[in-house]
Structure formats: C-alpha cells, structure tokens
Design a protein around this motif. Sequence first.
Motif, PDB file in Angstrom:
ATOM      1  N   LEU A   1       0.829  -1.585   0.360  1.00  0.00           N
ATOM      2  CA  LEU A   1      -0.206  -0.092   0.193  1.00  0.00           C
ATOM      3  C   LEU A   1       1.065   1.322  -0.132  1.00  0.00           C
ATOM      4  CD1 LEU A   1      -3.643  -0.870   2.012  1.00  0.00           C
ATOM      5  CD2 LEU A   1      -2.803  -1.549  -1.016  1.00  0.00           C
ATOM      6  N   THR A   2       2.146   1.033   0.012  1.00  0.00           N
ATOM      7  CA  THR A   2       3.046   2.751   0.200  1.00  0.00           C
ATOM      8  C   THR A   2       3.947   1.783  -0.498  1.00  0.00           C
ATOM      9  OG1 THR A   2       2.531   2.827   2.432  1.00  0.00           O
ATOM     10  CG2 THR A   2       4.190   3.805   1.172  1.00  0.00           C
ATOM     11  N   GLU A   3       4.636   2.565  -1.803  1.00  0.00           N
ATOM     12  CA  GLU A   3       6.135   2.913  -2.590  1.00  0.00           C
ATOM     13  C   GLU A   3       7.303   2.301  -1.805  1.00  0.00           C
ATOM     14  OE1 GLU A   3       4.166   5.595  -2.224  1.00  0.00           O
ATOM     15  OE2 GLU A   3       4.883   6.590  -2.444  1.00  0.00           O
ATOM     16  N   TRP A   4       7.569   2.247  -0.548  1.00  0.00           N
ATOM     17  CA  TRP A   4       8.773   2.386  -0.173  1.00  0.00           C
ATOM     18  C   TRP A   4       9.920   1.369  -0.505  1.00  0.00           C
ATOM     19  CZ3 TRP A   4      10.017   5.683   3.879  1.00  0.00           C
ATOM     20  CH2 TRP A   4       9.609   5.633   4.973  1.00  0.00           C
ATOM     21  N   ASP A   5      10.804   2.173  -0.657  1.00  0.00           N
ATOM     22  CA  ASP A   5      11.885   1.449  -2.092  1.00  0.00           C
ATOM     23  C   ASP A   5      12.653  -0.286  -0.465  1.00  0.00           C
ATOM     24  OD1 ASP A   5      11.927   3.363  -3.036  1.00  0.00           O
ATOM     25  OD2 ASP A   5      13.697   5.069  -2.503  1.00  0.00           O
ATOM     26  N   GLU A   6      12.466  -0.243   0.012  1.00  0.00           N
ATOM     27  CA  GLU A   6      12.531  -1.373   1.030  1.00  0.00           C
ATOM     28  C   GLU A   6      11.484  -2.450   0.531  1.00  0.00           C
ATOM     29  OE1 GLU A   6      12.352  -0.949   5.217  1.00  0.00           O
ATOM     30  OE2 GLU A   6      11.423  -2.544   5.681  1.00  0.00           O
ATOM     31  N   PHE A   7      10.802  -2.746  -0.088  1.00  0.00           N
ATOM     32  CA  PHE A   7       9.796  -3.585  -0.420  1.00  0.00           C
ATOM     33  C   PHE A   7       9.967  -4.504  -2.144  1.00  0.00           C
ATOM     34  CE2 PHE A   7       5.969  -1.254   1.636  1.00  0.00           C
ATOM     35  CZ  PHE A   7       6.098  -1.382   3.177  1.00  0.00           C
ATOM     36  N   ARG A   8      10.997  -2.865  -2.901  1.00  0.00           N
ATOM     37  CA  ARG A   8      11.414  -3.629  -3.576  1.00  0.00           C
ATOM     38  C   ARG A   8      12.807  -4.287  -3.243  1.00  0.00           C
ATOM     39  NH1 ARG A   8       9.647   0.177  -8.115  1.00  0.00           N
ATOM     40  NH2 ARG A   8       9.693   2.423  -7.185  1.00  0.00           N
ATOM     41  N   GLU A   9      12.854  -4.800  -1.979  1.00  0.00           N
ATOM     42  CA  GLU A   9      14.519  -5.185  -2.049  1.00  0.00           C
ATOM     43  C   GLU A   9      13.792  -6.076  -1.250  1.00  0.00           C
ATOM     44  OE1 GLU A   9      17.675  -3.934  -3.567  1.00  0.00           O
ATOM     45  OE2 GLU A   9      16.055  -1.893  -4.516  1.00  0.00           O
ATOM     46  N   LEU A  10      12.378  -6.730  -0.923  1.00  0.00           N
ATOM     47  CA  LEU A  10      12.153  -7.756  -0.202  1.00  0.00           C
ATOM     48  C   LEU A  10      12.059  -8.879  -1.148  1.00  0.00           C
ATOM     49  CD1 LEU A  10       9.636  -6.772   1.590  1.00  0.00           C
ATOM     50  CD2 LEU A  10      11.389  -6.998   2.691  1.00  0.00           C
ATOM     51  N   ASP A  11      13.111 -10.468  -0.105  1.00  0.00           N
ATOM     52  CA  ASP A  11      13.443 -11.505  -0.668  1.00  0.00           C
ATOM     53  C   ASP A  11      12.246 -11.711  -1.125  1.00  0.00           C
ATOM     54  OD1 ASP A  11      13.948 -14.194  -1.259  1.00  0.00           O
ATOM     55  OD2 ASP A  11      15.616 -14.122   0.152  1.00  0.00           O
ATOM     56  N   TYR A  12      11.615 -11.935  -2.248  1.00  0.00           N
ATOM     57  CA  TYR A  12       9.549 -12.584  -1.683  1.00  0.00           C
ATOM     58  C   TYR A  12       9.770 -13.559  -2.312  1.00  0.00           C
ATOM     59  CZ  TYR A  12       8.545  -7.892  -2.275  1.00  0.00           C
ATOM     60  OH  TYR A  12       7.780  -6.549  -2.193  1.00  0.00           O
ATOM     61  N   GLN A  13      10.646 -14.947  -2.745  1.00  0.00           N
ATOM     62  CA  GLN A  13      10.417 -16.073  -2.538  1.00  0.00           C
ATOM     63  C   GLN A  13      10.800 -16.940  -0.819  1.00  0.00           C
ATOM     64  OE1 GLN A  13      11.781 -18.723  -5.121  1.00  0.00           O
ATOM     65  NE2 GLN A  13      10.415 -20.131  -3.097  1.00  0.00           N
ATOM     66  N   ARG A  14      11.007 -16.213  -0.141  1.00  0.00           N
ATOM     67  CA  ARG A  14      11.388 -16.000   1.197  1.00  0.00           C
ATOM     68  C   ARG A  14       9.855 -15.773   1.664  1.00  0.00           C
ATOM     69  NH1 ARG A  14      14.100 -12.920   5.712  1.00  0.00           N
ATOM     70  NH2 ARG A  14      13.739 -13.371   7.564  1.00  0.00           N
ATOM     71  N   ILE A  15       9.037 -14.860   1.193  1.00  0.00           N
ATOM     72  CA  ILE A  15       7.986 -14.633   1.520  1.00  0.00           C
ATOM     73  C   ILE A  15       7.105 -15.851   1.410  1.00  0.00           C
ATOM     74  CG2 ILE A  15       5.642 -13.247   0.862  1.00  0.00           C
ATOM     75  CD1 ILE A  15       7.922 -10.776   1.259  1.00  0.00           C
TER      76      ILE A  15
END
Length: 459
Positions: free
Chosen positions: A410-424
Amino acid sequence: MKICCIGAGYVGGPTMAMIAHKCDDIQVTVVDINEKRIAAWNSDELPIFEPGLDDVVKHARGKNLFFTTEVDKGIREADIIFISVNTPTKTYGVGAGKAADLKYIELCARRIAEVAEDDKIVVEKSTLPVRTAESIRRILEGAGKSIKFQVLSNPEFLAEGTAVEDLEAPDRVLIGGEDSEAGDKAVQALVDVYAHWVPRERILTTNVWSSELSKLTANAFLAQRISSINAISELCEATGADVDQVAHAIGTDSRVGPKFLKSSVGFGGSCFQKDILNLVYLCEHFGLPEVAAYWEQVVHMNDHQKERFVKRIVRTLFNTVSGKKIAVLGFAFKKDTNDTRESPAIYVCRDLLREHAQVAIYDPKVNEESVLRDLEEVGTFEPDNGKRKHVSVYQDPYEAVKDAHAVVILTEWDEFRELDYQRIFDTMLKPAFIFDGRNILDLKELRKIGFEASGIGKP
Ligand code: NAD
Ligand code: UGA
C-alpha cells in the motif's frame, strides 16, 4: 528582521528551518500550542520524518531558529508573522464534509490583533479558501489599534517526503499582496527573504486572491491527474492494456509531461481531498454547480479506486477474507514520510476488517499507536471489540507475511522492492496472493516464484 511562524507542523517546521538555514541575518521563531510537538522540535527526535531535515534543523537551531510555546512573545517581537496552522475539512455545521474549518486561522488572527504592538506583515502560509485574507484583515483591524497590518498570501507547494529538496529548490514561490503602495512594500519584504536563495525569476507575485486560488487549483490539478490515470487503470484491467505503458506513452508528449501519472490504490495525504472539497464548496457557494461537480468527481474516482481494490482482493481470495491473515506492507500515505493522514491504507484496512480479515501491518516509519488511532478514527472497531483481536502491527516485514493468505502493498517504500519474495512465498499459505497497490514490483518475476500476483491496471 524577525520572523515568527504560528504552527510547527509539516509545513511550519521545515519551511521555517529552511528560511533560518538560508538567512543568517533573520531570526526565526516557530511557535505552537502543542507542547509535545515543540519539545520534539527541540530534541534529537524531530516530530516529523523528512529526508535531510535533521541536518537543516541542526544547522540553525539555537542560532537563528527557535521552537517555543511562547506564542504571544513570538508574535510581539516579529516583523513578519506566518500563519501555518491546520485547516482541516469542517466536520460540523454548515459546509460539513467540504468547507475548510477556519477556526484555527481565526484564533491566530485574533491573537495577533490582541498582542501586536507595532506594524506587522501577516502571511497566510496555510492553504485557505480564496478571500480568507479579507477576513483576516478585518479581524486584525477590528482590534482598533493604530498599528498597520498587511496580509499576504504565500502558499506552500512542498510535498512530504521531498520537503527539503522542494524548499531548497522550489519550482516557484508565490506571493500575493494587496494592490497598493503598502501592499507592494510588504510583498517586497517577503520577496527579499526568499531571494536569499531562490532565483528572482522563480518568485512570482500576484494579487492576493490569485495566490490563494492558485494553491487550491494546483492541488486540484495534481490530484486530477492521478484520478485520471486511475480511471484509465480500470479500463486497462478490463482490456489487457498496461497502465504504466499507457502513462509512459502519453507522458512523453511534452504537453502532458511524465510526472504524476503513477496509477495507484488512490491518492492520500492531508491535503488533496481536503483542498478539492474546499474548492467544490467554494464553487457551490458562488453558484457554480457544474464546476463543483467537475472537481468533486476527482474525489469520487479516488474513493472508487480504493474500494475497488479491496473488492478485488476479496473476489480473488475466493470471495471471502473472513478469518484470513492479510499482510499489509506500508501504511504511510506515500514513501519517505511517517504521515498517515488520509492514507489509502486506512480505508483499505478498514474495509478488509469489515470483511473480518486478520490484518497484519508493517510500515518502516509508522508506529502501532498511529495505526490503531487512524483505524479507530474511521470507525473500524466496535466498542466491545478489542482492537488487538484483528489488527497486529509488526516491526519486521517477514514476520508480518508469515502464514498470510495475501500480501498487499500500500506504500511504495523502496525497501519493499528489495524484499526476498522467495522467502516470503515460502512462509505464506498457498495459493499465495500478492496485490501490488503501487505497481512497484515485477509481476512476472513474482509469478515465476509461484505467486498469484496482480497490480493496478495490469494485465
Ligand atoms: P499540522 O497539523 O502538521 O500543523 C499545524 C500545527 O498548528 C499544529 O502543530 C497545531 O498544534 C498548530 N496550531 C493550531 N492552532 C494553533 C494556534 N491557535 N496557535 C498555535 N499553534 C496552533 O499541519 P500542516 O500539515 O503543517 O499543514 C498546515 C497548513 O499547510 C494546512 O493549511 C495545509 O493545507 C497546508 N499545507 C500542507 C502541506 C503538507 O505537506 N502537509 C503542504 C502544503 C500546504
Ligand atoms: C501534495 C502536492 O504534491 C504538494 O505540491 C502540495 O504542497 C501538498 O500536496 C499540500 O498542499 O499538502 P503531498 O500530498 O505531500 O503533496 O504528496 P504527493 O507527492 O503529492 O502525493 C500525494 C498522494 O498522491 C500520495 O498518496 C501519493 O502516493 C499519490 N500519488 C502521487 C499517486 O498515486 N500517483 C502519482 O503519480 C503521484
């Protein structure tokens, strides 16, 4: 030269810090009735988060920049007084839900009228309905003192998250003044302040009413661009077009321009909706129903965008989110701020809670207290329904997403681009859904991992 600013908020604080930072020869005092806020401005932990602000404040604070609750003293000593208090939408009486509530402005004007002992230039920094300067002038002169007041309009165009860069190099500074010799002199005094660092050709001077109206119009135009592209995003979803591609294609036309065409879950922030509704109210007041309806549609479209986002989540999750953990990443109304006022996240979370979801929220800058307060204010919680039962606020995004059915950005924080989506993905329930309300993620990559991923206006 001494300046006093009434209101140490998101505008008063950074704006005055920049003036003090750029003008060694001017003493700037920011006054507020909120003791906690003033104490924070005087501490190492400023009350608002803005990139670069700490340095600007530290450079000037204690030298020519002061924060204090001594409102009367600040007013009495100043040559120029900025009024930078809040002007929220009225919630009661005539104009409720649309008109600006000017009680704080009037209180300031009355205070100035009462305590001023010599001539003052009073500057409207708050965003105000056109012709407010007239009311302020009448209140000031109503005190019957022999001193002279000049009322200027100097609206602020900074955006949160980029306040320091916007103040350092503004596209323009707008100053509206009375068309008279005394008015010109007052305008010149304020021009001289900004001319310390803003190129003269970027300082625009107009009459007071044009300046007041330009501020409302600027916000209306900006918000209108977002509602326009968001309207197209719905059509994109229906047709297989990609809203980012459409935005790029139209934005390369130099007459349209590329900025402010990012489709999203909806615009938030304390001002766009408030200022458009204020504009709508003014149009209605002046008997212009077609103009009012035109601008009101910008707000309707924004509400629709938030509502349809939630409906889509529910529909996609097999028509029920009841009892399901939904991880919400981002609660601020945009990145790089801790401000949550009118954040789309508030309304998305409210609607998910009404669908009996379990909402797990993570935001890098917004604390639990703010989240719960915001949700409470929009009537999310039943009186007997313990808040903590359905909302949890996390310090770590990976904890928030664990065992979730869906992740919602819901917010375009830069850190959300960098998360490990495989881990998620690995820690979520399957099928694992992701809804990107800011179009910051690569949906194709997410789908490769196994997510059922969707964005706004995306095929
Ligand atoms: P804010 O709520 O953050 O700050 C307003 C401050 O004024 C508060 O700290 C409050 O305690 C103080 N105040 C209210 N009445 C007072 C009084 N009588 N005496 C002393 N202090 C008083 O608000 P803000 O976001 O800084 O916005 C202020 C104005 O600027 C609004 O009109 C808004 O529309 C406009 N504006 C805001 C932004 C923004 O990015 N937030 C940008 C441009 C313009
Ligand atoms: C806005 C204006 O940009 C400022 O010029 C103005 O001074 C200020 O309002 C004000 O009067 O308060 P702000 O609300 O701080 O500034 O932030 P914006 O960058 O304008 O963003 C507003 C909202 O629109 C955010 O929720 C943002 O995420 C959203 N947005 C912005 C989009 O959805 N798409 C875009 O392309 C741009």
